[in-house]
Structures are given as C-alpha cells and as structure tokens.
Scaffold this motif. Sequence first.
Motif, short mmCIF file in Angstrom:
data_model
loop_
_atom_site.label_atom_id
_atom_site.label_comp_id
_atom_site.label_asym_id
_atom_site.label_seq_id
_atom_site.Cartn_x
_atom_site.Cartn_y
_atom_site.Cartn_z
N THR A 154 41.24 40.45 35.12
CA THR A 154 40.11 41.90 35.29
C THR A 154 41.10 43.13 35.04
N CYS A 155 40.36 44.14 34.56
CA CYS A 155 41.30 45.27 34.48
C CYS A 155 41.37 45.90 35.74
N VAL A 156 42.70 46.61 35.97
CA VAL A 156 43.04 46.96 37.47
C VAL A 156 42.62 48.15 37.69
N LEU A 157 42.28 49.08 36.75
CA LEU A 157 41.79 50.61 36.52
C LEU A 157 40.52 50.56 37.28
N CYS A 158 39.34 49.88 36.66
CA CYS A 158 38.17 49.82 37.00
C CYS A 158 37.44 48.71 37.56
N LEU A 159 38.32 47.73 37.57
CA LEU A 159 37.93 46.25 38.14
C LEU A 159 36.54 45.62 37.61
N ALA A 177 41.14 46.89 23.60
CA ALA A 177 40.20 47.99 23.54
C ALA A 177 39.67 48.63 24.64
N HIS A 178 39.50 47.84 25.74
CA HIS A 178 38.90 48.16 27.07
C HIS A 178 40.22 49.04 27.63
N LEU A 179 41.29 48.64 27.78
CA LEU A 179 42.27 49.28 28.57
C LEU A 179 42.73 50.81 27.89
N HIS A 186 37.78 51.90 26.22
CA HIS A 186 36.55 51.86 27.16
C HIS A 186 36.43 51.86 28.53
N CYS A 187 37.54 51.68 29.12
CA CYS A 187 37.61 51.71 30.69
C CYS A 187 37.32 52.94 30.81
N PRO A 188 36.21 53.29 31.88
CA PRO A 188 35.71 54.42 32.33
C PRO A 188 36.69 55.52 32.55
ZN LIG Z 1 38.72 49.10 33.30
#
Ligand SMILES: [Zn+2]
Length: 406
Positions: free
Chosen positions: A125-130, A137-139, A142-144
């Motif tokens: 899981t992305c550690v920025l937005c969890l 692409a997310h990191l 797309h990550c908010p």
């Molecule tokens: Zn994220």
Amino acid sequence: MECGVVVGHKWVWDISFEREFMGWERQLYDDFQLVLQQLVPKHGVYAHVDCLVWKHDNMGMFSVKSLCAVVEARWFSEDGWSVPKSLRPILPSKIALFLWQVQKNRVATKENLRRRGVALEEGATCVLCLGAPETVAHLFLHCPKVWQLWVSVLHREGVWWGVSESIQACLAEWGSLRRSTARILWDLIPYALCWVVWLARNNVIFKELSFDAEEVWESHMFMLFTWIKAWWKDCPYGVHQLSQGFTKIDIQGKVGVRIVVPWKPPQGTNLKFNVDGSFQSGCAGIGGILRNGSGEVLGKFSRKVEVTRADEAEVLAILYALLFCQQFMVSSVEFESDSTLVVGWMSGGKMRPWKLTNELNMIDYLMPLVNCIGVIHILREGNAEADELAKKGCFCVEPVWFYSGP
Ligand SMILES: [Zn+2]
C-alpha cells in the motif's frame, strides 16, 4: 602481422595458430571463422594495422560517453521517449535516468517489488495516502497527496486538466499544457516533481518522516532553481523570484541570444571558400561558397552525401571544395569551416579518426595542388551561407556545382 590476402578482389583471412587445436576448440575456431568472414577490411591500409578499435567513437577509443550515445540511440528512441535535447545540458544524468525508469515502469515501487516476488511485511500500500497499491502511476500521479502538486502547477498556468491515465500519457501531453511559462522551465517540471516525490516517499519509508506537501513543493522549486542556475551562469533571478513569479521568468535572454559574426574578406588577392556539412534526421548534405576579396560570389556547390555523421559531412565539404578548386583551376584559397574538430584534424594537431583516413589523405594530397592557404575555424553564425547550402544539399536530387569565374 599479415592476417590475410586479397585473392581476385576478395579478402581472405589467413590466420595461423602456433599449435594444433584440441578437439573441443575446433567448434570455437569454426564459430570464430564465421564471425571473421563477415568482416572485410574496408581499405587496404587496414590489412596491415592490427589494433583494437571501438567503432562507436571517432578516434576508435572506448569512452563511457560514446557507449551511452549508442545505447541511447538504440534503445531510448525505440520506445518513442527520450530526454528532450534542450534539457540534456541542464538535467543531472541521475535525474534523466530516473524519469526514464519512471516512464518505463522500472522504479522499485512496492507494487513492482511485489510483482517481482519480494515479500513485503507491510504490504504494497502507498505510504502517502494508505489508500491504494503503490504503483508507478499512483505514486507519481494519482495519489491524492501527489496529485495536488500537479494541480498547483497547472493552476498557476491557468489550465484545467483531467488526470492522465499513466505517467507516459502525462509526459506525452505535457508540452501541450503550457500556457505562459518559459518552455525549458515547463519541460523541467515533471523531472523535478517526480524526483522530489520519490525522495519524500523514501523518507517516509526509511526515515519514518511524514509527507509534507508544502515542503515537497518547496524542494521541487529549489531543485529547478539549482538546475537553471548551474546551466545559466548569469541568471539574474533568485530562488524567491522563481517561486513567486514562475510564469514570468524569461529564459529567452539565455537561449535567444544571436551572435552576429560578419563575413571577413580573405587577405590580399586570396579567395575564400566557406564550407559546411549538415546532418539532420538521417540525411546529410554539404555546401560551399567561394568569394573574392570584395565579397563577390564566384562559385557554389550544394549536394547530398551518403554519410552517417555530422563530422564526416564536414570533412567531405572540405574535400569537395578542394575538388572544386582543382576542377576550375582556382588557387590561393583560404578555407573556413565551423567545425572545430575538423579544423583540428586539418592542422594535424588533433588525432584523426580512423574511419576518415581515405578522405583526409585525399585532402592532404589536394591542398598543396590548389595552393590552399589553410582551413581556419569560424563561428557557425559567420558561416551562414555555407550552412544553408549544406542544408539544402540534404534534399538535392541533382548536385549544384557552378563557377562563374574571377
Ligand atoms: Zn497514495
């Protein structure tokens, strides 16, 4: 050492070894022969010279730079994406490489590690937005938390933008989103943003720091400033001006300066031949213009040539100009070329490339015949007419070659 002979116009390798081959070596030797038979020394002279030559360098010497050039040309361009030429003198190579990895989906994001079979205790899981798996692409898009950085950039530009599906699509579209920012600054933004996001993400994972969007924004701004400052020594802007008036920064002052170099007449009763070679998108042309002391044009040539490099075209331009002089019995001529490299080869001061031995030997032979005074260097801006003839030459069906006499 003699390694072969010419048998009826055909080169035949003749290599003897000191001892007989062992059974297991026989196959190796046969394979070696197969490779060797594909190679024929181009010119007789090479048959007598044994040396190791790195084919991708003019001097035949290996360098990391030439290797990178080959790799870039062969692989970077294949997938339709490479670092724009205008950014290459500005971007640190580490950053250019990083963005290449980003757009090739080669960055070690958690999702990419999981796919390679790396067991991740804390999941992918992305550690920025969890909130989503950490894909490229997310990191980076797309990550908010990251998306708001892109939005700020576009908001400043006065653009509403629907999120791209992938980082590749984003890069492809990037140039068309610019409204008022200087092009070079605009083109640098994705490099700076992706890099600082990666650093911040690593800080969260490895240093247990929190992601502070404002801080990340500031560091991307500072990074852009550092790159510009290193590239543009007299840059009049400070980091504050860059961050406060980003769209007002005028880089034209740096890139748009045109140097005016007037054509200088030759000495005394000499004539002057300005020559140039051009190599663009796979096509090469050469051109030359011959003038007397009053600047009157006495002759011109412009034609296409079959070469694969710009410096080969520059050498051929000098050779053709000499042939031109020989043909029309023109003598006492000063030559001007805008290639420092080629001028260096003429004066014998610089090592000559092995590939152009024949052409350079012919030039050496012709120079005293036409009483060539020498080949001197002139700035590109002072060689404009020859440059134009060379560029036209790339597309000439019939060579242009005329002399109107003194
Ligand atoms: Zn994220």
